[in-house]
Write a protein that holds these residues in place. Structure first.
Motif, PDB file in Angstrom:
ATOM      1  N   TYR A   1      22.404  19.407  95.257  1.00  0.00           N
ATOM      2  CA  TYR A   1      23.543  19.088  96.115  1.00  0.00           C
ATOM      3  C   TYR A   1      24.847  19.594  95.521  1.00  0.00           C
ATOM      4  O   TYR A   1      25.700  20.126  96.243  1.00  0.00           O
TER       5      TYR A   1
ATOM      6  N   ASN B   1      24.937  23.387  95.805  1.00  0.00           N
ATOM      7  CA  ASN B   1      25.246  23.781  97.190  1.00  0.00           C
ATOM      8  C   ASN B   1      26.716  23.558  97.507  1.00  0.00           C
ATOM      9  O   ASN B   1      27.344  24.370  98.186  1.00  0.00           O
ATOM     10  N   PHE B   2      27.266  22.444  97.003  1.00  0.00           N
ATOM     11  CA  PHE B   2      28.685  22.161  97.210  1.00  0.00           C
ATOM     12  C   PHE B   2      29.553  23.227  96.539  1.00  0.00           C
ATOM     13  O   PHE B   2      30.534  23.700  97.117  1.00  0.00           O
TER      14      PHE B   2
ATOM     15  N   TRP C   1      28.201  24.344  87.151  1.00  0.00           N
ATOM     16  CA  TRP C   1      27.324  23.184  87.217  1.00  0.00           C
ATOM     17  C   TRP C   1      27.154  22.560  85.836  1.00  0.00           C
ATOM     18  O   TRP C   1      27.222  21.335  85.691  1.00  0.00           O
TER      19      TRP C   1
ATOM     20  N   SER D   1      34.535  16.310  98.147  1.00  0.00           N
ATOM     21  CA  SER D   1      33.965  17.009  99.295  1.00  0.00           C
ATOM     22  C   SER D   1      35.004  17.193 100.395  1.00  0.00           C
ATOM     23  O   SER D   1      35.113  18.276 100.978  1.00  0.00           O
TER      24      SER D   1
END
Length: 139
Positions: free
Chosen positions: A2, A5-6, A28, A77
């Motif tokens: 996740y 992908n973000f 990451w 987000s």
């Protein structure tokens, strides 16, 4: 997955190009490792804070790190900023480091004399049990 992908989506929105695999791994890894660095900083300043603010005052002030980290990571987000994840992970690591340093001291102070040893070692036992449970669940 996740988080990666973000990072990919955020990078694409900003620069209209895909991020390289090495760049993705670096970002990451930075996000993941910030917790540990924050824990080191928090454990280093926890003793000083507990003397200046007292054990209870330090634990109460430590909540500010937790709330700020939750706010930053929760809004990352919406804001489209993976940098907020980095800062949030650093702050939550500081929260954990301070709590790990000061919480056994506080429990030792408030516990009855007969239970003082159990309260002091309880933190270590439960942390180790949590790590063991996480490892078993991961397998």
């Amino acid at each position: 997955m996740y988080v990666q992908n973000f990072i990919n989506q955020t990078w694409m929105q900003r620069y209209q190009t895909n991020i390289s695999q090495d760049g993705l791994t670096l970002l990451w890894s930075t996000i993941v490792s910030m917790f540990t660095l924050g824990g080191l900083i928090g454990a280093s300043i926890g003793g000083t804070l507990s003397v200046k603010l007292g054990r209870r005052g330090t634990l109460l002030a430590n909540n500010a790190f937790s709330l700020m980290a939750a706010l930053l990571m929760g809004l990352s987000s919406t804001a489209g900023s993976f940098e907020l994840l980095i800062i949030g992970r650093l702050l939550i690591g500081m929260n954990a480091g301070i709590a790990l340093c000061v919480q056994p001291l506080y429990l030792g102070e408030i516990a009855p004399t007969a239970l003082r040893g159990a309260m002091g070692t309880g933190t270590s036992v439960f942390i180790t049990g949590g790590i063991l449970t996480g490892q078993v669940m991961g397998l």
